[in-house]
Scaffold this active site. Structure first.
Site, PDB file in Angstrom:
ATOM      1  N   GLN A  37       0.829  -1.203   0.000  1.00 10.48           N
ATOM      2  CA  GLN A  37       0.000   0.000   0.000  1.00 10.48           C
ATOM      3  C   GLN A  37       0.869   1.261   0.000  1.00 10.48           C
ATOM      4  OE1 GLN A  37      -2.290  -1.014   3.589  1.00 10.48           O
ATOM      5  NE2 GLN A  37      -4.098  -0.956   2.288  1.00 10.48           N
ATOM      6  N   TYR A  61      -1.154   4.690  -0.255  1.00  9.79           N
ATOM      7  CA  TYR A  61      -1.879   4.910   1.000  1.00  9.79           C
ATOM      8  C   TYR A  61      -0.910   5.391   2.079  1.00  9.79           C
ATOM      9  CZ  TYR A  61      -4.507   3.796   5.251  1.00  9.79           C
ATOM     10  OH  TYR A  61      -5.118   3.854   6.471  1.00  9.79           O
ATOM     11  N   CYS A  62       0.199   4.707   2.203  1.00 10.34           N
ATOM     12  CA  CYS A  62       1.193   5.042   3.216  1.00 10.34           C
ATOM     13  C   CYS A  62       1.756   6.446   2.985  1.00 10.34           C
ATOM     14  CB  CYS A  62       2.304   3.991   3.196  1.00 10.34           C
ATOM     15  SG  CYS A  62       3.488   4.166   4.520  1.00 10.34           S
ATOM     16  N   ALA A  63       2.079   6.768   1.742  1.00  9.61           N
ATOM     17  CA  ALA A  63       2.642   8.081   1.419  1.00  9.61           C
ATOM     18  C   ALA A  63       1.661   9.206   1.731  1.00  9.61           C
ATOM     19  CB  ALA A  63       3.054   8.133  -0.048  1.00  9.61           C
ATOM     20  N   LYS A  91      -0.682   9.202   3.982  1.00  8.29           N
ATOM     21  CA  LYS A  91      -0.775   9.348   5.440  1.00  8.29           C
ATOM     22  C   LYS A  91       0.450  10.086   5.989  1.00  8.29           C
ATOM     23  CE  LYS A  91      -4.620   7.224   5.484  1.00  8.29           C
ATOM     24  NZ  LYS A  91      -5.837   8.005   5.466  1.00  8.29           N
ATOM     25  N   VAL A 127      -9.938  -0.501  12.782  1.00  5.68           N
ATOM     26  CA  VAL A 127     -11.179  -0.211  13.491  1.00  5.68           C
ATOM     27  C   VAL A 127     -12.283  -1.086  12.902  1.00  5.68           C
ATOM     28  CG1 VAL A 127     -12.829   1.585  14.143  1.00  5.68           C
ATOM     29  CG2 VAL A 127     -10.412   2.167  13.851  1.00  5.68           C
ATOM     30  N   ASN A 128     -13.088  -1.639  13.767  1.00  6.52           N
ATOM     31  CA  ASN A 128     -14.168  -2.525  13.345  1.00  6.52           C
ATOM     32  C   ASN A 128     -15.259  -1.713  12.640  1.00  6.52           C
ATOM     33  OD1 ASN A 128     -15.778  -4.717  12.951  1.00  6.52           O
ATOM     34  ND2 ASN A 128     -16.453  -4.875  15.076  1.00  6.52           N
ATOM     35  N   THR A 129     -15.080  -1.524  11.342  1.00  6.63           N
ATOM     36  CA  THR A 129     -16.030  -0.805  10.494  1.00  6.63           C
ATOM     37  C   THR A 129     -16.349  -1.676   9.278  1.00  6.63           C
ATOM     38  OG1 THR A 129     -14.246   0.290   9.280  1.00  6.63           O
ATOM     39  CG2 THR A 129     -15.141   1.449  11.219  1.00  6.63           C
TER      40      THR A 129
END
Length: 122
Positions: free
Chosen positions: A9, A12-14, A16, A47-49
């Site tokens: 990812q 995504y990481c970049a 963030k 997170v539980n979503t």
């Protein structure tokens, strides 16, 4: 998470990392210029979503579907939290007027804690 590399990812990481750097930089400016605002970042773990339930669906995961087992392993290793834990962190960061430019991490294993950085000259 954005605070550690993610081989499957990178974008995504970049993004963030970018949010963290932007928030911390603007917070320093706000402090130096006495803008009267505080800027902080909350970095939750898993997170539980509903999005976590979509890992087994190729149409939701796209090119990352082949990494679903690695993602599940990460979820098992780091744990999955209830959304109320994130709300608790949000309330903390809003109510504590001393927090500015902070990166709040919320994880299943360590709860609410802050990323430590070296002191800045400002």
């Amino acid at each position: 998470k954005g605070l550690m590399p993610a081989a499957f990812q990178p974008v995504y990481c970049a993004t963030k990392h970018g949010v963290i750097g932007f928030t911390r930089s603007i917070a320093v400016t706000a402090n130096m210029e006495n803008y009267g605002v505080r800027l902080n970042t909350i970095c939750p773990g898993f997170v539980n979503t509903p999005i976590l339930q979509s890992i087994d669906k190729e149409e939701n995961m796209g090119q990352y579907y082949s990494y679903k087992d690695e993602i599940k392993n990460m979820m098992q290793f780091y744990g999955v939290m209830d959304p109320s834990r994130i709300a608790e962190g949000l309330i903390t960061i809003i109510e504590d007027d001393t927090l500015n430019g902070e990166v709040m991490k919320i994880t299943a294993s360590q709860g609410i804690h802050f990323q430590q950085y070296s002191q800045t000259p400002f």
